[in-house]
Design a protein around this motif. Sequence first.
Motif, PDB file in Angstrom:
ATOM      1  N   ARG A   1     -12.078   6.679  10.151  1.00 16.36           N
ATOM      2  CA  ARG A   1     -12.884   5.934   9.179  1.00 16.36           C
ATOM      3  C   ARG A   1     -12.234   4.620   8.777  1.00 16.36           C
ATOM      4  N   PHE A   2     -10.931   4.589   8.549  1.00 14.40           N
ATOM      5  CA  PHE A   2     -10.248   3.368   8.125  1.00 14.40           C
ATOM      6  C   PHE A   2      -9.452   2.779   9.276  1.00 14.40           C
ATOM      7  N   GLN A   3      -9.603   1.477   9.469  1.00 10.65           N
ATOM      8  CA  GLN A   3      -8.897   0.775  10.537  1.00 10.65           C
ATOM      9  C   GLN A   3      -8.015  -0.299   9.925  1.00 10.65           C
ATOM     10  N   ILE A   4      -6.840  -0.508  10.504  1.00  8.92           N
ATOM     11  CA  ILE A   4      -5.930  -1.549  10.036  1.00  8.92           C
ATOM     12  C   ILE A   4      -6.371  -2.878  10.630  1.00  8.92           C
ATOM     13  N   VAL A   5      -6.697  -3.836   9.748  1.00  7.08           N
ATOM     14  CA  VAL A   5      -7.123  -5.163  10.178  1.00  7.08           C
ATOM     15  C   VAL A   5      -5.913  -6.086  10.292  1.00  7.08           C
ATOM     16  N   GLN A   6      -4.992  -5.995   9.316  1.00  5.44           N
ATOM     17  CA  GLN A   6      -3.787  -6.825   9.315  1.00  5.44           C
ATOM     18  C   GLN A   6      -2.679  -6.048   8.633  1.00  5.44           C
ATOM     19  N   GLU A   7      -1.437  -6.261   9.102  1.00  4.01           N
ATOM     20  CA  GLU A   7      -0.291  -5.537   8.563  1.00  4.01           C
ATOM     21  C   GLU A   7       0.903  -6.468   8.478  1.00  4.01           C
ATOM     22  N   GLU A   8       1.628  -6.418   7.346  1.00  2.00           N
ATOM     23  CA  GLU A   8       2.824  -7.241   7.150  1.00  2.00           C
ATOM     24  C   GLU A   8       3.895  -6.400   6.471  1.00  2.00           C
ATOM     25  N   GLY A   9       5.152  -6.759   6.711  1.00  2.00           N
ATOM     26  CA  GLY A   9       6.268  -6.044   6.102  1.00  2.00           C
ATOM     27  C   GLY A   9       6.540  -4.743   6.830  1.00  2.00           C
ATOM     28  N   ASN A  10       7.640  -4.098   6.436  1.00  7.32           N
ATOM     29  CA  ASN A  10       8.009  -2.862   7.117  1.00  7.32           C
ATOM     30  C   ASN A  10       8.384  -1.730   6.164  1.00  7.32           C
ATOM     31  N   ALA A  11       8.338  -1.956   4.871  1.00  8.35           N
ATOM     32  CA  ALA A  11       8.626  -0.952   3.842  1.00  8.35           C
ATOM     33  C   ALA A  11      10.095  -0.527   3.790  1.00  8.35           C
ATOM     34  N   LEU A  12      10.914  -0.960   4.733  1.00 10.35           N
ATOM     35  CA  LEU A  12      12.347  -0.645   4.665  1.00 10.35           C
ATOM     36  C   LEU A  12      13.114  -1.776   3.982  1.00 10.35           C
ATOM     37  N   THR A  13      12.805  -3.009   4.315  1.00 11.23           N
ATOM     38  CA  THR A  13      13.504  -4.153   3.726  1.00 11.23           C
ATOM     39  C   THR A  13      12.631  -4.943   2.760  1.00 11.23           C
ATOM     40  N   SER A  14      11.331  -4.721   2.787  1.00  8.59           N
ATOM     41  CA  SER A  14      10.412  -5.413   1.874  1.00  8.59           C
ATOM     42  C   SER A  14       9.194  -4.533   1.655  1.00  8.59           C
ATOM     43  N   ASN A  15       8.278  -5.011   0.822  1.00 11.64           N
ATOM     44  CA  ASN A  15       7.079  -4.193   0.621  1.00 11.64           C
ATOM     45  C   ASN A  15       6.196  -4.235   1.860  1.00 11.64           C
ATOM     46  N   HIS A  16       5.348  -3.253   1.980  1.00 12.94           N
ATOM     47  CA  HIS A  16       4.471  -3.095   3.141  1.00 12.94           C
ATOM     48  C   HIS A  16       3.049  -3.404   2.684  1.00 12.94           C
ATOM     49  N   ARG A  17       2.379  -4.336   3.371  1.00 10.38           N
ATOM     50  CA  ARG A  17       1.032  -4.754   2.999  1.00 10.38           C
ATOM     51  C   ARG A  17       0.097  -4.545   4.175  1.00 10.38           C
ATOM     52  N   MET A  18      -1.074  -3.983   3.893  1.00  7.09           N
ATOM     53  CA  MET A  18      -2.074  -3.758   4.933  1.00  7.09           C
ATOM     54  C   MET A  18      -3.451  -4.097   4.393  1.00  7.09           C
ATOM     55  N   VAL A  19      -4.264  -4.702   5.242  1.00  4.74           N
ATOM     56  CA  VAL A  19      -5.686  -4.839   4.962  1.00  4.74           C
ATOM     57  C   VAL A  19      -6.380  -3.789   5.813  1.00  4.74           C
ATOM     58  N   LEU A  20      -7.107  -2.908   5.139  1.00  2.00           N
ATOM     59  CA  LEU A  20      -7.813  -1.825   5.809  1.00  2.00           C
ATOM     60  C   LEU A  20      -9.309  -2.092   5.735  1.00  2.00           C
ATOM     61  N   ALA A  21     -10.045  -1.671   6.741  1.00  4.63           N
ATOM     62  CA  ALA A  21     -11.496  -1.791   6.738  1.00  4.63           C
ATOM     63  C   ALA A  21     -12.109  -0.413   6.896  1.00  4.63           C
TER      64      ALA A  21
END
Length: 60
Positions: free
Chosen positions: A6-26
């Motif tokens: 149902r949800f697809q990743i449109v864009q992803e940034e960061g890696n959650a280990l050294t910085s925050n993790h950001r995703m745009v989901l559709a």
Amino acid sequence: MSKNDRFQIVQEEGNALTSNHRMVLADATTGVQYLFVKDGYAGGLCPLVDRDGKPLTWDK
């Protein structure tokens, strides 16, 4: 469509280990886009809207 498609990743940034993790989901059913941010043990999800307050949609 299976439950996991149902949800697809449109864009992803960061890696959650050294910085925050950001995703745009559709949402594949409605097309509405969401912003998901994870930082450490905290996280949040919110819909993306245009200047009129209407949800942004994603067309494949």
